[in-house]
Design an enzyme around this catalytic site. Structure first.
Site, PDB file in Angstrom:
ATOM      1  N   ARG A 261     -12.471  -4.527  -6.765  1.00  0.00           N
ATOM      2  CA  ARG A 261     -12.226  -5.262  -5.526  1.00  0.00           C
ATOM      3  C   ARG A 261     -13.562  -5.560  -4.855  1.00  0.00           C
ATOM      4  O   ARG A 261     -14.349  -4.649  -4.605  1.00  0.00           O
ATOM      5  CB  ARG A 261     -11.375  -4.389  -4.599  1.00  0.00           C
ATOM      6  CG  ARG A 261     -10.114  -5.025  -4.149  1.00  0.00           C
ATOM      7  CD  ARG A 261      -9.219  -4.127  -3.351  1.00  0.00           C
ATOM      8  NE  ARG A 261      -9.844  -3.036  -2.638  1.00  0.00           N
ATOM      9  CZ  ARG A 261      -9.254  -2.371  -1.648  1.00  0.00           C
ATOM     10  NH1 ARG A 261      -8.055  -2.718  -1.255  1.00  0.00           N
ATOM     11  NH2 ARG A 261      -9.851  -1.360  -1.060  1.00  0.00           N
TER      12      ARG A 261
ATOM     13  N   TYR B 109     -10.767   0.525  10.650  1.00  0.00           N
ATOM     14  CA  TYR B 109     -12.001   0.959   9.990  1.00  0.00           C
ATOM     15  C   TYR B 109     -12.436   0.020   8.866  1.00  0.00           C
ATOM     16  O   TYR B 109     -13.402   0.295   8.176  1.00  0.00           O
ATOM     17  CB  TYR B 109     -11.864   2.393   9.450  1.00  0.00           C
ATOM     18  CG  TYR B 109     -10.577   2.675   8.715  1.00  0.00           C
ATOM     19  CD1 TYR B 109     -10.385   2.221   7.420  1.00  0.00           C
ATOM     20  CD2 TYR B 109      -9.543   3.372   9.330  1.00  0.00           C
ATOM     21  CE1 TYR B 109      -9.202   2.455   6.746  1.00  0.00           C
ATOM     22  CE2 TYR B 109      -8.346   3.615   8.667  1.00  0.00           C
ATOM     23  CZ  TYR B 109      -8.181   3.149   7.377  1.00  0.00           C
ATOM     24  OH  TYR B 109      -7.004   3.371   6.724  1.00  0.00           O
ATOM     25  N   LYS B 110     -11.700  -1.085   8.689  1.00  0.00           N
ATOM     26  CA  LYS B 110     -12.106  -2.060   7.661  1.00  0.00           C
ATOM     27  C   LYS B 110     -12.930  -3.152   8.350  1.00  0.00           C
ATOM     28  O   LYS B 110     -14.083  -2.922   8.697  1.00  0.00           O
ATOM     29  CB  LYS B 110     -10.879  -2.620   6.968  1.00  0.00           C
ATOM     30  CG  LYS B 110     -10.007  -1.570   6.277  1.00  0.00           C
ATOM     31  CD  LYS B 110      -8.825  -2.231   5.602  1.00  0.00           C
ATOM     32  CE  LYS B 110      -7.790  -1.219   5.123  1.00  0.00           C
ATOM     33  NZ  LYS B 110      -8.281  -0.341   4.063  1.00  0.00           N
TER      34      LYS B 110
ATOM     35  N   PHE C  40       0.851  -1.190   0.000  1.00  0.00           N
ATOM     36  CA  PHE C  40       0.000   0.000   0.000  1.00  0.00           C
ATOM     37  C   PHE C  40       0.896   1.252   0.000  1.00  0.00           C
ATOM     38  O   PHE C  40       1.930   1.282   0.668  1.00  0.00           O
ATOM     39  CB  PHE C  40      -0.904  -0.026   1.242  1.00  0.00           C
ATOM     40  CG  PHE C  40      -1.970   1.019   1.232  1.00  0.00           C
ATOM     41  CD1 PHE C  40      -3.112   0.853   0.471  1.00  0.00           C
ATOM     42  CD2 PHE C  40      -1.828   2.188   1.959  1.00  0.00           C
ATOM     43  CE1 PHE C  40      -4.102   1.820   0.450  1.00  0.00           C
ATOM     44  CE2 PHE C  40      -2.809   3.163   1.943  1.00  0.00           C
ATOM     45  CZ  PHE C  40      -3.949   2.984   1.189  1.00  0.00           C
TER      46      PHE C  40
ATOM     47  N   ASP D  15       2.145  -5.193   8.410  1.00  0.00           N
ATOM     48  CA  ASP D  15       0.949  -4.371   8.271  1.00  0.00           C
ATOM     49  C   ASP D  15      -0.242  -5.333   8.172  1.00  0.00           C
ATOM     50  O   ASP D  15      -0.317  -6.141   7.239  1.00  0.00           O
ATOM     51  CB  ASP D  15       1.069  -3.500   7.012  1.00  0.00           C
ATOM     52  CG  ASP D  15      -0.128  -2.577   6.812  1.00  0.00           C
ATOM     53  OD1 ASP D  15      -1.236  -2.951   7.237  1.00  0.00           O
ATOM     54  OD2 ASP D  15       0.048  -1.506   6.203  1.00  0.00           O
TER      55      ASP D  15
HETATM   56  C1  LIG Z   1      -2.199  -1.966   3.815  1.00  0.00           C
HETATM   57  C2  LIG Z   1      -2.640  -0.605   4.246  1.00  0.00           C
HETATM   58  N1  LIG Z   1      -1.835   0.138   5.042  1.00  0.00           N
HETATM   59  C3  LIG Z   1      -2.221   1.371   5.457  1.00  0.00           C
HETATM   60  C4  LIG Z   1      -3.440   1.902   5.067  1.00  0.00           C
HETATM   61  C5  LIG Z   1      -3.956   3.249   5.446  1.00  0.00           C
HETATM   62  O1  LIG Z   1      -3.336   4.021   6.352  1.00  0.00           O
HETATM   63  P1  LIG Z   1      -4.188   5.178   7.080  1.00  0.00           P
HETATM   64  O2  LIG Z   1      -5.152   4.510   8.013  1.00  0.00           O
HETATM   65  O3  LIG Z   1      -3.155   5.996   7.759  1.00  0.00           O
HETATM   66  O4  LIG Z   1      -4.917   5.941   6.029  1.00  0.00           O
HETATM   67  C6  LIG Z   1      -4.299   1.148   4.260  1.00  0.00           C
HETATM   68  C7  LIG Z   1      -5.601   1.724   3.857  1.00  0.00           C
HETATM   69  O5  LIG Z   1      -6.388   1.188   3.143  1.00  0.00           O
HETATM   70  C8  LIG Z   1      -3.884  -0.124   3.836  1.00  0.00           C
HETATM   71  O6  LIG Z   1      -4.671  -0.843   3.034  1.00  0.00           O
END
Ligand SMILES: Cc1ncc(COP(=O)(O)O)c(C=O)c1O
Length: 409
Positions: free
Chosen positions: A383, A236-237, A134, A211
């Protein structure tokens, strides 16, 4: 709509089907969302969360006022972190904290880990990462490397799958400080081999930062068991924390005292209310807190973690697999012009399935106009986010049927 019949039959025997009723209805009548397959970007709110947020505003905030910091808010990032760790991360208490955005938490933990690795061995100046991760992970790593005088070692994985253990083995070495990877790839949903890659990193003397944004709440995770060093993820997912809800960070107990995070705010001080000169980090996970904890943003996380605890993460995973199989079978049978851009093997696939077609962007826009909500990912991916607690097989069938109709016109 041949898939609709199979979907109805699958919904009828789905042990998690009743969980759908626990979510706030997505509109009513003509305005209702007909199918929501984007819970892997923004999960739907639980009705309990709407109620608890309202209670919090009138209760702990409205009436308790400043006293509520002493009545539980101060420790909430650590208490909820422990509960999340227990239910979703395979982490013993005292290793998980809630706070910041994912981006900031990645920065803090990556900076701390690289600094500690270099303190142990000044030759460790490399961060291993992959070009398909990401963007925020890549950008933050670029920033940390520039700040600390490190270099980035890039893996170029197959975009339709993801980083393999062999690819990590090829680039890792005595100069590696930290390996930064996603457990589930945000585009393809590829599940990286966390146990093996973690072991490879350790054999090379490096630390690993995972991550978990696309795995937490949908895939059983065993951080302690696999000796993971550090992890971050968003809420938030699949955790339905709500827009901008805080991230979590995990730091294995064995590393905590040796790590110094770079955003040394007052809330990570050993005694914040002394307000004296100079930062003295707190012991344990509190040292990874920077500023005032985001109390409102933790309500939804807590509610979903309890729901997951109630139904069991194994049941959540089983439904994610079944939903994924249903997507793949239906695409193969009914949408021959569409390709599957996610692993077909269930054990290597997370909580979404990406399908590819040159018209993906245009089709996604038209689906949204029809209140059917998947998401688009460059260059040609649709997706399909499969949130086992809130997604029905019928919703999936509807989205695929709509795609078939668009392709026929
Ligand atoms: C793998 C991954 N890392 C990080 C993030 C997002 O980071 P943040 O919550 O700081 O926007 C996402 C967002 O979809 C993600 O998919």
């Amino acid at each position: 709509m041949r898939a609709a019949g199979r979907a109805a039959a699958l919904d009828a025997v789905d042990p998690l089907a009743s969980c759908r009723d626990l979510f706030v209805p997505a509109g009513a009548g003509d305005d209702a969302v007909r199918a929501y397959l984007d819970g892997n970007s923004l999960g739907r709110p639980l009705i309990a969360t709407a109620e608890r947020l309202a209670d919090l505003v009138t209760g702990a905030w409205g009436t308790g006022l400043i006293r509520s910091w002493d009545d539980g808010w101060m420790d909430l990032p650590l208490r909820l972190g422990d509960r999340l760790g227990e239910v979703c991360l395979g982490a013993d208490p005292g290793q998980t904290v809630i706070g910041d955005s994912t981006t900031v938490m990645i920065y803090k933990l990556l900076h701390a880990a690289v600094s500690a690795a270099r303190a142990g061995d000044p030759e460790r100046t490399e961060i291993v990462l992959d070009a398909e991760n990401f963007p925020t992970d890549r950008y933050v790593a670029e920033g940390v490397a520039a700040e600390l005088g490190c270099s980035l070692v890039w893996i170029d994985p197959d975009p339709s799958t993801g980083v393999t253990a062999d690819e990590v083995r090829t680039v890792i070495g005595s100069r590696t400080a930290v390996v930064l990877l996603s457990q589930v790839a945000y585009k393809s949903a590829w599940v990286a081999d966390l146990p093996v890659i973690t072991r490879i990193a350790h054999e090379a003397g490096a630390l690993v930062l995972w991550d978990l944004c696309h795995s937490v709440g949908v895939l059983p995770i065993e951080l302690d068991h696999h000796d993971v060093d550090l992890a971050v993820g968003c809420s938030y997912k699949f955790l339905n924390g709500g827009p901008g809800a805080p991230a979590f960070g995990y730091v294995a107990r064995r590393h905590q005292q040796a790590l110094t995070q770079p955003i040394r705010g007052w809330m990570g001080h050993a005694d914040p209310f002394v307000m004296g000169p100079g930062h003295r980090p707190a012991t344990g996970m509190r040292r990874f807190i920077s500023g005032t904890p985001p109390i409102l943003g933790m309500v939804g996380i807590a509610d979903t973690v309890e729901l997951i605890n109630q139904v069991g993460l194994a049941a959540v995973r089983a439904k994610a697999v079944a939903l994924g199989e249903f997507v793949i079978e239906t695409v193969d049978a009914e949408l021959p012009e569409v390709t599957v851009g996610s692993p077909r093997e269930a054990s290597r696939r997370g909580g979404h399935v990406t399908i590819n077609h040159p018209r993906a962007r245009e089709m996604c826009a038209r689906l949204w106009q029809r209140d059917v909500i998947p998401d688009f990912r460059e260059p040609d991916g649709i997706r399909l986010g499969l949130s086992p607690l809130s997604t029905s097989f019928t919703e999936v069938a509807l989205v695929l049927d709509e795609i078939g109709t668009l392709l026929a016109n």
